[in-house]
Design a protein around this motif. Structure first.
Motif: not given
Length: 207
Positions: A158-173
């Motif tokens: 759940q922690t990993l999923q909550a931070c997906v916006i800063i981990q997924d390369p497309t979302m980071i971009a």
């Protein structure tokens, strides 16, 4: 007579992977095995001795890069400090490496996007290892009274999923264009506040 450099199989494999990553950063998906072989100073047949296909080679490059990211995550988790502090360090380190190595370079981003979209095995393995490391730190935080109750393994995911916006390369971009004021620390703070809640609400019933 030109002196031919002799390499061990391990050195040859490492050379191919290094050259492949350099070319992926320059050419993106247009990179061919012939390009990699030519820049490595060998035949395509020799590249295929180590990697049966371009897909296998691409996955090996991906695996190597993610392995380095996991080492950085482990260094943060093994550092002194409270569990929340170490988790924050881990998530920030992973974010910065993903941003710098795989997002800021447009051609490399093409390869990374395909790896994520097609769920390559190295991506799956990387996520499982990240969640496991988070679970380990969460259990330590629970034992120290930092975090509330819950299954550490599930809370790791759940922690990993909550931070997906800063981990997924497309979302980071994409995130800076959508919300320029957002910072990776904000997502991490949100996840840590949730972990610290001593009386989390009951789970929402599944529909």
């Amino acid at each position: 007579m030109a002196i031919v450099e002799r390499r061990s199989p391990e050195e040859t494999r490492g050379c191919i992977l290094s050259v492949a990553w350099d070319l992926f950063r320059q050419l993106g998906t247009r990179t061919t095995v012939a390009d990699i072989a030519d820049k490595s100073g060998m035949s395509s047949a020799n590249v295929y001795r180590f990697f049966p296909s371009k897909q296998a080679l691409s996955e090996a490059v991906c695996e190597g890069l993610l392995s380095e990211m996991l080492k950085a995550a482990r260094r943060e988790l093994d550092s002194p400090g409270a569990a929340a502090q170490r988790i924050a360090g881990m998530m920030l380190a992973l974010h910065r490496l993903m941003r710098d190595q795989m997002t800021d370079e447009a051609r490399a981003h093409e390869i990374v996007k395909i790896a994520v979209d097609e769920v390559w095995p190295p991506i799956v393995d990387y996520l499982h290892k990240c969640a496991a490391m988070l679970a380990e730190a969460i259990a330590e935080g629970q034992a120290a009274g930092e975090f509330g109750p819950g299954d550490p393994k599930e809370l790791g995911w759940q922690t990993l999923q909550a931070c997906v916006i800063i981990q997924d390369p497309t979302m980071i971009a994409q995130c800076p264009a959508i919300r320029p004021e957002a910072r990776p620390e904000h997502a991490i703070d949100f996840a840590l506040r949730a972990l610290a809640n001593p009386r989390p609400p009951a789970p929402i019933p599944e529909s």
